[in-house]
Design an enzyme around this catalytic site. Structure first.
Site, mmCIF file in Angstrom:
data_model
loop_
_atom_site.group_PDB
_atom_site.id
_atom_site.type_symbol
_atom_site.label_atom_id
_atom_site.label_comp_id
_atom_site.label_asym_id
_atom_site.label_seq_id
_atom_site.Cartn_x
_atom_site.Cartn_y
_atom_site.Cartn_z
ATOM 1 N N CYS A 1 43.831 40.628 37.637
ATOM 2 C CA CYS A 1 42.695 41.222 38.650
ATOM 3 C C CYS A 1 42.260 39.711 39.211
ATOM 4 O O CYS A 1 42.138 38.875 38.480
ATOM 5 C CB CYS A 1 41.719 41.737 38.110
ATOM 6 S SG CYS A 1 40.374 42.223 39.283
ATOM 7 N N LEU A 2 42.312 39.735 40.833
ATOM 8 C CA LEU A 2 41.578 38.559 41.356
ATOM 9 C C LEU A 2 40.144 38.524 41.089
ATOM 10 O O LEU A 2 39.688 37.095 41.217
ATOM 11 C CB LEU A 2 41.650 38.703 42.828
ATOM 12 C CG LEU A 2 43.051 38.793 43.270
ATOM 13 C CD1 LEU A 2 43.199 38.817 44.891
ATOM 14 C CD2 LEU A 2 43.947 37.735 43.009
ATOM 15 N N GLU B 1 42.489 49.749 41.231
ATOM 16 C CA GLU B 1 41.877 49.725 42.576
ATOM 17 C C GLU B 1 40.445 50.560 42.631
ATOM 18 O O GLU B 1 39.477 50.602 42.791
ATOM 19 C CB GLU B 1 42.611 49.553 43.746
ATOM 20 C CG GLU B 1 43.706 48.439 43.962
ATOM 21 C CD GLU B 1 43.021 47.016 43.540
ATOM 22 O OE1 GLU B 1 41.834 46.919 43.703
ATOM 23 O OE2 GLU B 1 43.651 46.219 42.924
HETATM 24 NI NI NI Z 1 41.305 44.263 40.212
#
Ligand code: NI
Length: 155
Positions: free
Chosen positions: A88-89, A131
């Site tokens: 995950c960013l 998401e």
């Molecule tokens: Ni994420």
């Protein structure tokens, strides 16, 4: 378009619940355009609005060349189970295994407010679930089979 700053784990924002999008207007389009640029800049496969600090139920994905914008997405059907690695960013380098449905169907609206549905398997299903979790303040590390490793690593 502009690249926006990605909110990182540890910031309270990331744990909040996003609100439904009501206005399918230029502000939303700008947000989506910026999210797209931000996702590509960071080599991501998906991004939720909350990750750029906007508490609205909007996500984008790009899985194997399929790009989609999903506004007010809802998972309406799931099938089976698939265990795979996620990152995950907002989390950084850590990747961990998460059990997700093998197949999901999601109903959502496009940027103009038209409803559509998308069905995805494996990686696409995983990405959609990841998401959509963001919109409820849930991160993959919460669910990861490797979460002990993550939380022990002392971050
Ligand atoms: Ni994420």
């Amino acid at each position: 378009m502009a690249i926006r700053k990605v909110v990182k784990i540890g910031e309270e924002m990331l744990r909040k619940k996003s609100k439904p999008v009501k206005d399918f207007d230029e502000d939303l389009w700008q947000l989506l355009d910026d999210m797209r640029e931000t996702m590509y800049k960071n080599d991501g496969m998906g991004l939720a609005a909350i990750q750029v600090g906007v508490l609205r139920r909007a996500v984008i994905i790009d899985v194997n060349g399929l790009f989609a914008e999903l506004i007010n997405p809802k998972i309406i059907k799931t099938e089976g189970e698939d265990i795979g690695e996620e990152g995950c960013l907002s989390v950084g380098k850590f990747q961990g295994r998460v059990a997700r449905p093998m197949k999901v169907t999601v109903e959502a609206f496009d940027r103009y407010g038209y409803p559509f549905s998308i069905t995805g398997e494996k990686l696409l299903a995983r990405c959609l679930c990841h998401e959509i979790d963001h919109l409820d303040g849930v991160l993959f590390v919460d669910k990861s089979l490797d979460k002990d490793k993550y939380f022990k690593s002392g971050r």
